[in-house]
Structure formats: C-alpha cells, structure tokens
Design a protein around this motif. Structure first.
Motif, PDB file in Angstrom:
ATOM      1  N   ALA A  91       0.860  -0.764  -0.137  1.00 20.71           N
ATOM      2  CA  ALA A  91       0.053  -0.088  -0.124  1.00 20.71           C
ATOM      3  C   ALA A  91       0.747   1.509   0.005  1.00 20.71           C
ATOM      4  O   ALA A  91       2.270   1.398   0.764  1.00 20.71           O
ATOM      5  CB  ALA A  91      -0.582  -0.091   1.188  1.00 20.71           C
ATOM      6  N   THR A  92      -0.126   2.056  -0.364  1.00 21.21           N
ATOM      7  CA  THR A  92       0.786   3.769  -0.406  1.00 21.21           C
ATOM      8  C   THR A  92      -0.662   4.183   0.722  1.00 21.21           C
ATOM      9  O   THR A  92      -0.719   5.023   0.141  1.00 21.21           O
ATOM     10  CB  THR A  92       0.812   4.497  -1.604  1.00 21.21           C
ATOM     11  N   PHE A  93       0.383   4.541   1.430  1.00 21.29           N
ATOM     12  CA  PHE A  93      -0.858   4.894   3.299  1.00 21.29           C
ATOM     13  C   PHE A  93      -0.121   6.418   3.809  1.00 21.29           C
ATOM     14  O   PHE A  93       1.437   6.453   4.025  1.00 21.29           O
ATOM     15  CB  PHE A  93      -0.377   4.159   3.976  1.00 21.29           C
ATOM     16  N   GLY A  94      -0.748   7.092   3.827  1.00 25.51           N
ATOM     17  CA  GLY A  94      -0.512   8.620   4.262  1.00 25.51           C
ATOM     18  C   GLY A  94      -1.395   8.385   5.755  1.00 25.51           C
ATOM     19  O   GLY A  94      -2.665   8.510   5.898  1.00 25.51           O
ATOM     20  N   LEU A  95      -0.334   9.379   7.320  1.00 28.29           N
ATOM     21  CA  LEU A  95      -0.734   9.077   8.085  1.00 28.29           C
ATOM     22  C   LEU A  95      -0.460  10.814   8.187  1.00 28.29           C
ATOM     23  O   LEU A  95       0.548  11.554   8.613  1.00 28.29           O
ATOM     24  CB  LEU A  95       0.024   8.540   9.369  1.00 28.29           C
ATOM     25  N   LEU A  96      -1.862  11.107   8.934  1.00 23.87           N
ATOM     26  CA  LEU A  96      -2.210  12.355   8.782  1.00 23.87           C
ATOM     27  C   LEU A  96      -2.736  13.086   9.958  1.00 23.87           C
ATOM     28  O   LEU A  96      -3.391  12.575  11.139  1.00 23.87           O
ATOM     29  CB  LEU A  96      -3.169  13.582   8.011  1.00 23.87           C
ATOM     30  N   GLY A  97      -2.345  14.240  10.395  1.00 27.72           N
ATOM     31  CA  GLY A  97      -3.151  14.465  11.947  1.00 27.72           C
ATOM     32  C   GLY A  97      -2.772  16.211  12.067  1.00 27.72           C
ATOM     33  O   GLY A  97      -0.986  16.338  11.735  1.00 27.72           O
ATOM     34  N   PRO A  98      -3.186  17.067  12.949  1.00 18.44           N
ATOM     35  CA  PRO A  98      -2.252  18.070  13.365  1.00 18.44           C
ATOM     36  C   PRO A  98      -1.288  17.704  14.461  1.00 18.44           C
ATOM     37  O   PRO A  98      -0.722  16.913  14.790  1.00 18.44           O
ATOM     38  CB  PRO A  98      -3.939  18.951  13.759  1.00 18.44           C
ATOM     39  N   ASN A  99      -0.233  18.796  14.765  1.00 19.89           N
ATOM     40  CA  ASN A  99       0.055  19.291  15.952  1.00 19.89           C
ATOM     41  C   ASN A  99       0.356  18.008  16.763  1.00 19.89           C
ATOM     42  O   ASN A  99      -0.606  18.694  17.213  1.00 19.89           O
ATOM     43  CB  ASN A  99       1.408  20.177  15.707  1.00 19.89           C
ATOM     44  N   GLY A 100       0.409  17.760  17.271  1.00 13.71           N
ATOM     45  CA  GLY A 100      -0.146  17.056  18.686  1.00 13.71           C
ATOM     46  C   GLY A 100      -0.625  15.687  18.979  1.00 13.71           C
ATOM     47  O   GLY A 100      -1.527  15.680  20.106  1.00 13.71           O
ATOM     48  N   ALA A 101      -0.776  15.346  17.418  1.00 11.26           N
ATOM     49  CA  ALA A 101      -1.823  14.485  17.200  1.00 11.26           C
ATOM     50  C   ALA A 101      -0.940  13.024  17.215  1.00 11.26           C
ATOM     51  O   ALA A 101      -2.614  12.246  17.912  1.00 11.26           O
ATOM     52  CB  ALA A 101      -2.374  14.228  15.773  1.00 11.26           C
ATOM     53  N   GLY A 102      -0.457  12.549  17.652  1.00 12.40           N
ATOM     54  CA  GLY A 102       0.019  11.054  17.899  1.00 12.40           C
ATOM     55  C   GLY A 102       0.909  10.425  16.607  1.00 12.40           C
ATOM     56  O   GLY A 102       0.972   9.322  17.654  1.00 12.40           O
ATOM     57  N   LYS A 103       1.754  11.367  15.228  1.00 12.39           N
ATOM     58  CA  LYS A 103       1.498  10.880  14.434  1.00 12.39           C
ATOM     59  C   LYS A 103       3.011  10.199  14.748  1.00 12.39           C
ATOM     60  O   LYS A 103       3.353   8.899  14.174  1.00 12.39           O
ATOM     61  CB  LYS A 103       1.678  12.035  12.884  1.00 12.39           C
ATOM     62  N   THR A 104       4.251  10.882  15.368  1.00  8.31           N
ATOM     63  CA  THR A 104       5.673  11.124  15.526  1.00  8.31           C
ATOM     64  C   THR A 104       5.078   9.788  16.858  1.00  8.31           C
ATOM     65  O   THR A 104       6.147   8.559  16.473  1.00  8.31           O
ATOM     66  CB  THR A 104       6.551  11.923  16.004  1.00  8.31           C
ATOM     67  N   THR A 105       4.756   9.426  17.788  1.00  8.70           N
ATOM     68  CA  THR A 105       4.424   9.202  18.911  1.00  8.70           C
ATOM     69  C   THR A 105       4.670   7.163  18.303  1.00  8.70           C
ATOM     70  O   THR A 105       4.809   6.422  18.564  1.00  8.70           O
ATOM     71  CB  THR A 105       3.758   9.343  19.732  1.00  8.70           C
ATOM     72  N   PHE A 106       3.765   7.026  17.589  1.00 10.16           N
ATOM     73  CA  PHE A 106       3.345   6.025  16.875  1.00 10.16           C
ATOM     74  C   PHE A 106       4.087   5.853  15.633  1.00 10.16           C
ATOM     75  O   PHE A 106       4.656   4.215  16.204  1.00 10.16           O
ATOM     76  CB  PHE A 106       1.959   6.335  15.820  1.00 10.16           C
ATOM     77  N   ILE A 107       4.583   5.654  14.459  1.00  6.68           N
ATOM     78  CA  ILE A 107       5.908   5.507  14.098  1.00  6.68           C
ATOM     79  C   ILE A 107       6.769   5.406  15.401  1.00  6.68           C
ATOM     80  O   ILE A 107       7.563   4.082  15.081  1.00  6.68           O
ATOM     81  CB  ILE A 107       6.388   6.593  13.331  1.00  6.68           C
ATOM     82  N   LYS A 108       7.171   6.301  16.508  1.00  9.52           N
ATOM     83  CA  LYS A 108       8.334   6.038  17.454  1.00  9.52           C
ATOM     84  C   LYS A 108       8.311   4.422  18.117  1.00  9.52           C
ATOM     85  O   LYS A 108       8.928   2.997  18.266  1.00  9.52           O
ATOM     86  CB  LYS A 108       8.863   6.830  18.339  1.00  9.52           C
ATOM     87  N   MET A 109       6.745   4.591  17.942  1.00  9.52           N
ATOM     88  CA  MET A 109       6.520   3.138  19.414  1.00  9.52           C
ATOM     89  C   MET A 109       6.341   1.924  18.095  1.00  9.52           C
ATOM     90  O   MET A 109       6.796   0.378  18.381  1.00  9.52           O
ATOM     91  CB  MET A 109       5.123   2.924  19.328  1.00  9.52           C
ATOM     92  N   LEU A 110       6.249   1.784  16.673  1.00  8.13           N
ATOM     93  CA  LEU A 110       6.352   1.077  15.432  1.00  8.13           C
ATOM     94  C   LEU A 110       7.686   0.750  15.536  1.00  8.13           C
ATOM     95  O   LEU A 110       8.282  -0.974  15.422  1.00  8.13           O
ATOM     96  CB  LEU A 110       6.190   1.397  14.312  1.00  8.13           C
ATOM     97  N   LEU A 111       8.960   1.059  16.141  1.00  7.45           N
ATOM     98  CA  LEU A 111      10.516   1.587  15.394  1.00  7.45           C
ATOM     99  C   LEU A 111      11.182   0.863  16.978  1.00  7.45           C
ATOM    100  O   LEU A 111      12.249   0.791  17.029  1.00  7.45           O
ATOM    101  CB  LEU A 111      10.869   2.384  14.722  1.00  7.45           C
ATOM    102  N   SER A 112      10.089   0.180  17.982  1.00  4.60           N
ATOM    103  CA  SER A 112      10.356   0.253  19.443  1.00  4.60           C
ATOM    104  C   SER A 112      11.276   1.519  19.741  1.00  4.60           C
ATOM    105  O   SER A 112      12.236   0.809  20.961  1.00  4.60           O
ATOM    106  CB  SER A 112      11.384  -1.028  18.827  1.00  4.60           C
ATOM    107  N   ALA A 113      11.121   2.958  19.235  1.00  3.76           N
ATOM    108  CA  ALA A 113      11.972   4.067  20.164  1.00  3.76           C
ATOM    109  C   ALA A 113      11.035   4.334  21.103  1.00  3.76           C
ATOM    110  O   ALA A 113      11.875   5.119  21.807  1.00  3.76           O
ATOM    111  CB  ALA A 113      12.164   5.199  19.012  1.00  3.76           C
ATOM    112  N   ALA A 114       9.866   4.108  21.071  1.00  8.37           N
ATOM    113  CA  ALA A 114       9.224   4.054  22.472  1.00  8.37           C
ATOM    114  C   ALA A 114       8.266   3.347  22.954  1.00  8.37           C
ATOM    115  O   ALA A 114       7.714   2.580  21.593  1.00  8.37           O
ATOM    116  CB  ALA A 114       8.252   5.082  22.389  1.00  8.37           C
ATOM    117  N   ARG A 115       8.451   2.467  24.040  1.00  2.78           N
ATOM    118  CA  ARG A 115       7.765   1.717  23.961  1.00  2.78           C
ATOM    119  C   ARG A 115       5.726   1.943  24.349  1.00  2.78           C
ATOM    120  O   ARG A 115       5.714   2.946  25.409  1.00  2.78           O
ATOM    121  CB  ARG A 115       7.644   0.697  25.807  1.00  2.78           C
ATOM    122  N   PRO A 116       4.914   0.697  24.001  1.00  7.42           N
ATOM    123  CA  PRO A 116       3.829   1.223  24.091  1.00  7.42           C
ATOM    124  C   PRO A 116       3.479   0.975  25.854  1.00  7.42           C
ATOM    125  O   PRO A 116       3.522   0.214  25.897  1.00  7.42           O
ATOM    126  CB  PRO A 116       3.381   0.469  22.883  1.00  7.42           C
TER     127      PRO A 116
END
Length: 316
Positions: free
Chosen positions: A39-64
């Motif tokens: 897929a070609t998938f876009g993640l959208l949201g205003p600042n502070g929506a949680g987008k970067t935190t979501f990516i960090k959890m996927l990459l194990s830079a942050a633990r859920p």
C-alpha cells in the motif's frame, strides 16, 4: 494478526505523565490500524495528534503502554521485524563532517549490507536522488532539500520492503518533490509498502491510495483517498435559463450555488436527475455550459475531520 499486513496494531496506547501533578497525557489512545502489503499509506493529523509517537512505537524507539503492534506479522519489539524497514525521520541529524557517500556507506554497514554490495549500491542511489555529483561533498555543504534527498537514499540503502517517511518533502523544491514522487511510484510498482507522515496534504493526495487521520491520539478517519474525496452528486451549469424553469429545476435539486455572470448552477444527487434537467434545458433552448461530478479535496476532508462545522476542534 498475520503477515498479509505490513503494519497492524491493536489498541496501541502510549501514556506519558507530566512531572508536575502527575497529569496523564495520552499521546496515542487505543489505536487499531492495518496497512496492507504494497500500500501507499498516508498518516495525517494536526501537531500533537500522536503521529510521531505512533511511528516511534512501531520502530521500538518508544514502548507502548498498552496494546500491540506488528510489522509483517512479527511483533515490532523483535529486531528481526525491523530489518525490512527503511526509515527517514523528520529531524534527521547526519554527521556534517561526512560526505554523502561516506554517510551512506556507514548506514549501509549498520544495516548489514556487504562491502561489495555497498560499492555498487551507493552510486546507484546517489544518481537516483539526483546527487550523483555530490557524493564526495561534505553534508555540511548540502541544502535542506539535498539532505532530504540523501536521507531518502539512506532509507533505501538496504532495499527495504516497508519504507517509513516522516515529512519526506519538507524543504524540497518543486522539482525535487516531483523526483521524490517518481522514485516512490517506482518503488510502489515493485511492491514496496510506503508509509508517509506529512503535513503536505496535496502531496499525500497525489501519491497515497489510503490515509488515516489522527486527532488527539485517536483514529478519527481512515479510508481510500478516492472514496474520501468523492463528492455527492453532479453540478450542472447553464446560461439563459428562464426564471420559471429555474424554479422547476430547483424542485429536484439538492442545492443551487449563487449565480455568477448570468450562469445558473444547480446540483443533483443522481446522474438520472441531472440528465432529466439537461433534457428540460435543451427543450427550452438554454445554453448548457458543463456537467461535472462533485469532488472534494483531502484538505477539505482533513479540516472537516479535525474541526467542527463551527470551526471548533472536533472531539476524538
């Protein structure tokens, strides 16, 4: 969960606590999301929506705090799950004393690419991103757009099957954006899953087939771009329409925009209703200017999702 999905999360949650009064902040709140392979998938949201935190959890830079996430069927906490991922962060900090080629060689070695493959792969990637003549130049002399392009080369160095890009076009000029889009389209044809986090809604609309919109840590909307931006009904424009006929057409219309330059516009919810109106206009010898399906834009969908009709932030 299975490997039919490049990314699959169930109830993924990340809670932070403030130092003062121990107030709870839910950066990501019970997020369940699936991204198909290829897929070609876009993640959208205003600042502070949680987008970067979501990516960090996927990459194990942050633990859920709660929930689970998998990459190609493997738990994301397993190092093996991340071997197939190429990542370009929004605020990358490549060593400025290294050359473009030297930085790529370093990252390729860290990714397990053999020396023989590195010597072949690095010139290919530099040419691909339009930096063929800049490989021996220190990164400190690169513009922001050039750093984005060499960053994309870094993310591609080990031939990933999932490419995660955080604001890939930030600081890139229009020509560079077109080049990046062409590169990504070629990767899409090869079956690479591309996951983009971006504020450039026009770029996402041009490239991504599916999107998800986050608002205050929660999934507010997800779907195919073509479905989300498809409007309702058809708009018919005509000139020299008698007032009596205008009144007749309005009986079956869903709305009528204000006339402009003598042009009467009217919207119908079905193709059949629009065709019947055309027949009536032709019988009255009116000049028909256009008939078009109503469409929206991803920007309009985004604003409608994160803001209420009165301009107030929508509740997640």
């Amino acid at each position: 969960m299975n490997d039919d999905y490049a990314i699959e999360t169930e109830g993924l949650t990340k809670v932070y606590w403030t130092a003062f009064r121990r107030r709870e902040i839910r950066a990501v709140d019970a997020l369940s999301l699936r991204v198909q392979r290829g897929a070609t998938f876009g993640l959208l949201g205003p600042n502070g929506a949680g987008k970067t935190t979501f990516i960090k959890m996927l990459l194990s830079a942050a633990r859920p705090t709660a929930g689970s996430a998998r990459i190609f069927g493997r738990p994301c906490l397993q190092p093996e799950a991340r071997r197939s991922v190429g990542y370009l962060p929004e605020n990358h900090r490549f060593p400025t004393y290294q050359t473009g080629a030297g930085m790529l060689d370093c990252y390729a070695a860290l990714s397990g690419v053999t020396g023989l493959e590195r010597r072949k792969r690095i010139p290919e990637l530099l040419e691909l991103v339009g930096l063929k003549e800049w490989g021996d130049v220190r990164l400190g002399k690169y513009s922001k757009g050039m750093l984005q392009r060499v960053g994309l080369a870094q993310a591609l160095i080990h031939r990933p099957q999932l490419l995660m890009l955080d604001e890939p076009s930030d600081g890139v000029d229009p020509v560079g954006r077109i080049r990046i889009r062409e590169i990504l389209q070629n990767l899409e044809r090869q079956g690479v899953t591309i996951f983009i986090n971006s504020h450039l809604l026009g770029e996402v609309e041009l490239f991504c087939r599916d999107v998800a919109i986050l608002h205050k840590g929660r999934l507010a909307l997800t779907g195919a771009v073509k479905d989300l931006t498809s409007g309702q009904g058809y708009e018919l424009s005509a000139k020299s329409v008698p007032e009596s006929l205008q009144a007749e057409l309005l009986k079956s219309a869903i709305s009528s925009p204000a006339p402009a330059n003598g042009t009467f516009k009217v919207r119908f919810d079905t193709r059949e209703a629009a065709n019947q109106a055309i027949d009536q206009l032709r019988l009255a010898h009116c000049e028909i200017e256009s008939l078009a399906a109503n469409t929206s834009t991803l920007e309009a969908v985004f604003l409608a999702t994160v803001e209420g009709r009165n301009g107030k932030a929508a509740k997640p």
